[in-house]
Design a protein around this motif. Structure first.
Motif, PDB file in Angstrom:
ATOM      1  N   ARG A 116      98.231  10.461 -48.292  1.00  0.00           N
ATOM      2  CA  ARG A 116      98.386   9.821 -46.944  1.00  0.00           C
ATOM      3  C   ARG A 116      99.631   9.810 -46.605  1.00  0.00           C
ATOM      4  NH1 ARG A 116      96.930   3.342 -46.044  1.00  0.00           N
ATOM      5  NH2 ARG A 116      97.519   3.290 -43.925  1.00  0.00           N
ATOM      6  N   ASN A 167     103.632  -2.949 -52.749  1.00  0.00           N
ATOM      7  CA  ASN A 167     102.108  -2.525 -52.828  1.00  0.00           C
ATOM      8  C   ASN A 167     101.720  -0.940 -52.528  1.00  0.00           C
ATOM      9  OD1 ASN A 167     102.562  -3.359 -50.213  1.00  0.00           O
ATOM     10  ND2 ASN A 167     100.746  -3.984 -50.161  1.00  0.00           N
ATOM     11  N   TYR A 168     102.947  -0.532 -51.512  1.00  0.00           N
ATOM     12  CA  TYR A 168     102.800   0.956 -51.019  1.00  0.00           C
ATOM     13  C   TYR A 168     104.092   1.537 -51.069  1.00  0.00           C
ATOM     14  CZ  TYR A 168      97.903   0.580 -48.957  1.00  0.00           C
ATOM     15  OH  TYR A 168      96.751   0.377 -48.845  1.00  0.00           O
ATOM     16  N   LEU A 172     104.957   3.330 -47.666  1.00  0.00           N
ATOM     17  CA  LEU A 172     105.668   2.287 -46.644  1.00  0.00           C
ATOM     18  C   LEU A 172     107.079   2.555 -46.987  1.00  0.00           C
ATOM     19  CD1 LEU A 172     102.999  -0.839 -46.853  1.00  0.00           C
ATOM     20  CD2 LEU A 172     103.752   0.708 -44.762  1.00  0.00           C
ATOM     21  N   ARG A 296      97.171  -6.426 -50.415  1.00  0.00           N
ATOM     22  CA  ARG A 296      97.200  -5.483 -49.223  1.00  0.00           C
ATOM     23  C   ARG A 296      97.620  -6.602 -48.008  1.00  0.00           C
ATOM     24  NH1 ARG A 296      92.350  -4.201 -47.772  1.00  0.00           N
ATOM     25  NH2 ARG A 296      93.168  -2.653 -45.945  1.00  0.00           N
ATOM     26  N   CYS A 297      98.594  -5.956 -47.234  1.00  0.00           N
ATOM     27  CA  CYS A 297      98.968  -6.917 -46.246  1.00  0.00           C
ATOM     28  C   CYS A 297      97.545  -7.306 -45.344  1.00  0.00           C
ATOM     29  CB  CYS A 297      99.844  -6.740 -45.400  1.00  0.00           C
ATOM     30  SG  CYS A 297      99.799  -5.124 -44.577  1.00  0.00           S
ATOM     31  N   THR A 298      96.671  -6.197 -45.243  1.00  0.00           N
ATOM     32  CA  THR A 298      95.573  -6.351 -44.200  1.00  0.00           C
ATOM     33  C   THR A 298      94.311  -6.547 -45.300  1.00  0.00           C
ATOM     34  OG1 THR A 298      95.627  -3.867 -44.724  1.00  0.00           O
ATOM     35  CG2 THR A 298      96.311  -4.562 -42.348  1.00  0.00           C
ATOM     36  N   SER A 449      92.732  -3.112 -41.292  1.00  0.00           N
ATOM     37  CA  SER A 449      93.191  -1.880 -41.856  1.00  0.00           C
ATOM     38  C   SER A 449      94.550  -1.501 -40.937  1.00  0.00           C
ATOM     39  CB  SER A 449      92.342  -0.839 -41.836  1.00  0.00           C
ATOM     40  OG  SER A 449      92.912   0.503 -42.060  1.00  0.00           O
ATOM     41  N   ARG A 450      95.265  -0.814 -41.941  1.00  0.00           N
ATOM     42  CA  ARG A 450      96.579  -0.265 -41.061  1.00  0.00           C
ATOM     43  C   ARG A 450      96.201   1.037 -40.644  1.00  0.00           C
ATOM     44  NH1 ARG A 450     101.198   2.749 -43.823  1.00  0.00           N
ATOM     45  NH2 ARG A 450     100.052   1.987 -45.844  1.00  0.00           N
ATOM     46  N   GLY A 451      95.444   1.871 -41.386  1.00  0.00           N
ATOM     47  CA  GLY A 451      95.013   3.174 -40.819  1.00  0.00           C
ATOM     48  C   GLY A 451      94.128   3.095 -39.800  1.00  0.00           C
TER      49      GLY A 451
HETATM   50  O1  G3P Z   1      99.660  -3.865 -47.460  1.00  0.00           O
HETATM   51  C1  G3P Z   1      99.814  -2.543 -46.952  1.00  0.00           C
HETATM   52  C2  G3P Z   1      99.205  -2.429 -45.642  1.00  0.00           C
HETATM   53  O2  G3P Z   1     100.092  -1.522 -44.851  1.00  0.00           O
HETATM   54  C3  G3P Z   1      97.985  -2.129 -45.566  1.00  0.00           C
HETATM   55  O3  G3P Z   1      97.512  -0.821 -45.626  1.00  0.00           O
HETATM   56  O4  G3P Z   1      96.091   1.062 -45.086  1.00  0.00           O
HETATM   57  O5  G3P Z   1      95.409  -0.630 -46.981  1.00  0.00           O
HETATM   58  O6  G3P Z   1      95.325  -1.252 -44.570  1.00  0.00           O
HETATM   59  P1  G3P Z   1      96.079  -0.443 -45.490  1.00  0.00           P
END
Ligand code: G3P
Ligand code: NAP
Length: 502
Positions: A116, A167-168, A172, A296-298, A449-451
């Motif tokens: 990614r 966590n990333y 990140l 995950r933050c999201t 989701s961040r993506g």
């Molecule tokens: O906590 C990391 C945040 O960036 C979540 O990313 O892609 O898992 O929603 P994702």
């Protein structure tokens, strides 16, 4: 994992070095910090506890190399990012395996974190042609003529400090490094201590693809020891930070006038209306709440179901939760260890508080070492800590609501405002609710989701400051430069053409 010959340069045995001015070094502090696998406590490696004096030298070096990098044609900077992406893809398995060991991420997710990041580097490179400015004529305002012309283009901010979360740790930091370098900045990266080993390989990757010595540097050490010094450093020009709200707020106070990009904590709520597609909601909640054990933050961190769907939803989510695999991340179990025993204690405290106050335990509330079984709490009320605090672990509260207004109110009452979710077949209603939610992004019929990573990603309130996402990050790591041309009468063409308008 077969050791990659190139990887030997950054360490002596298990002692990883830091990266400064194109060279791998041991810290003059003589201190190292052990990084242990959160699943089995095995030593994965040691990182250097760098000193403030080393921080000064690294930052000075980064500063002195900005010109040479900024004068490199942006097409060449973009090509370097593309070449870096190729190495990430080539080494995704060994890097993913190291990532799994140091943070306990399931192996498939760990490898996809590397690939990614390669995608982010390629997409950032593709944005090079979009970095542009504009030209304006002065005759819009009284007192100015067309002989006053402004020309605007974008310039780098200088030395960008990139700080990433555990966590990333690769993705990140990489999602900060790529836009910073494309925009012409030099970079000082401070990886998370737990999770430092994999992002250290950016030193090998970027040096190999031609980033000049001193343009990209890595300092390691506990944020609690060198973080404030880096943040407040007068020769740091911009800080891109991802981490907890507590740390982010403290950093913002230290940063003074520096431009900031802060991606912080979240408490994303899933509002589930009576007409929602139950199977879709269950699938979204299971994946959203329990991927990487909720770290995950999201992550989906609250579910606000309406009365007619609540019972069935809780039952179906519980049934699916019980099917999740638990154990060794190397065997790609969904639920693996949390990052630390301390984090497990914190999550357990939220569960205990909720049960003491009357929540219904549907499953979980079980711990072995750093592994916490996924826990579903029903009939959670707003006097319980788990309704408001970010667990960063596999615990999911269901807070039953009786109207959309109540759901909006409880959602907005949170100190966080990262993302929200609305599950319903009534898209008009979803859109109207979305407009009421005080969050950065709202997902309709999908998990937070961040993506995809070119989408704007931001948080309100305690969830952040500024907007991440490829073109947004590039903008945040650069600024307009305006040149105003004041043409003189000397060169003016004279022609008689009187405007007879009224
Ligand atoms: O906590 C990391 C945040 O960036 C979540 O990313 O892609 O898992 O929603 P994702
Ligand atoms: P953290 O404890 O805040 O640490 C984040 C980073 O900040 C680490 O590199 C840490 O270094 C560093 N740091 C610590 N103290 C510092 C200081 N005084 N000055 C400068 N840097 C300092 O967060 P985490 O535990 O790694 O990550 C989990 C948190 O991050 C959660 O709250 C999660 O919601 C949030 N997060 C948000 C996003 C998002 O995109 N919004 C994404 C991922 C995670 P050390 O590791 O050495 O302490």
């Amino acid at each position: 994992m077969s050791e990659i010959e190139d990887f030997q340069i950054l360490k002596d045995g298990l002692d990883y070095k830091f990266f400064f001015n194109g060279k791998w070094k041991n810290s003059e502090s003589g201190k190292i910090i052990p990084i242990r696998n959160p699943y089995n406590n095995e030593l994965v490696g040691n990182i250097q506890a760098c000193t403030k004096e080393e921080a000064d030298r690294i930052i000075e070096c980064a500063r002195s190399n900005i010109e040479c990098w900024n004068e490199t044609p942006i097409r060449d900077r973009a090509e370097i990012l593309r070449e870096a992406a190729k190495l990430m893809l080539k080494w995704s398995k060994p890097l993913g395996s190291l990532l799994m060991k140091e943070i306990g991420k399931p192996i498939k997710s760990a490898i996809s974190e590397i690939t990614r990041t390669a995608d982010i580097f390629n997409a950032t490179a593709d944005s090079a042609s979009q970095i542009s400015g504009e030209t304006m004529m002065g005759d819009v305002f009284k007192g100015f003529t067309r002989e006053t012309i402004s020309m605007t283009y974008r310039v780098p901010l200088g030395v960008v400090l990139c700080i990433g979360p555990f966590n990333y740790p690769f993705n990140l930091t990489g999602s900060k490094i790529a836009p910073a370098l494309l925009a012409g900045n030099s970079v000082v990266m401070k990886p998370p201590t737990q999770g430092a080993l994999t992002p250290l390989h950016f030193g090998i990757i970027l040096e190999k693809v031609g980033v000049p010595p001193g343009v990209f540097n890595i300092i390691t050490g506990r944020g609690s020891e060198i973080g404030d010094y880096l943040t407040a450093h007068p020769k740091i020009d911009m800080i891109s930070f991802t981490g907890s709200s507590e740390t982010g707020k403290s950093l913002a106070k230290m940063a003074g006038m520096k431009p900031l990009l802060l991606e912080l904590g979240g408490k994303d709520a899933a509002i589930v209306l009576n007409d929602a597609n139950l199977d879709l909601v269950v699938k979204s909640i299971i994946s959203g709440a329990f991927s990487f054990s909720g770290q995950r933050c999201t992550a989906v961190k609250r579910v606000l179901p309406m009365p007619n769907i609540a019972d069935k939803l809780v039952e179906n989510v519980t049934e699916s939760t019980l099917k999740l695999t638990v154990g060794d991340p190397a065997e790609n179990n969904t639920i693996g260890p949390l990052i630390s025993s301390k984090q497990c204690d914190y999550v357990q405290g939220l569960i205990d508080d909720a049960l003491e106050k009357g929540a219904t335990l549907k499953c979980g509330n079980k711990r072995e070492g750093n592994i916490m079984w996924p826990t579903i709490l029903d009939h959670v009320t707003i006097d319980m800590r788990v309704a408001w605090e970010e667990p960063f672990g596999p615990v999911l509260p269901f807070i039953r609501v009786y109207s959309a207004e109540e759901a909006i109110q409880i959602s907005n009452q949170s100190e966080y405002g990262l993302q929200g979710m609305i599950f319903t077949e009534n898209i008009d209603l979803a859109f109207n609710i979305a407009q009421e939610l005080d969050v950065g992004s709202v997902q309709i019929n999908g998990k937070s989701s961040r993506g995809p990573d070119h989408f704007p990603f931001l948080g309100t309130k305690s969830s952040g400051l500024g907007t991440q996402g490829i073109k947004y990050s590039i903008e945040a790591m650069s600024r307009p430069k305006v040149v105003v041309m004041n043409l003189t009468e000397k060169g003016k063409l004279v022609r008689e053409c009187k405007f007879e308008g009224n």
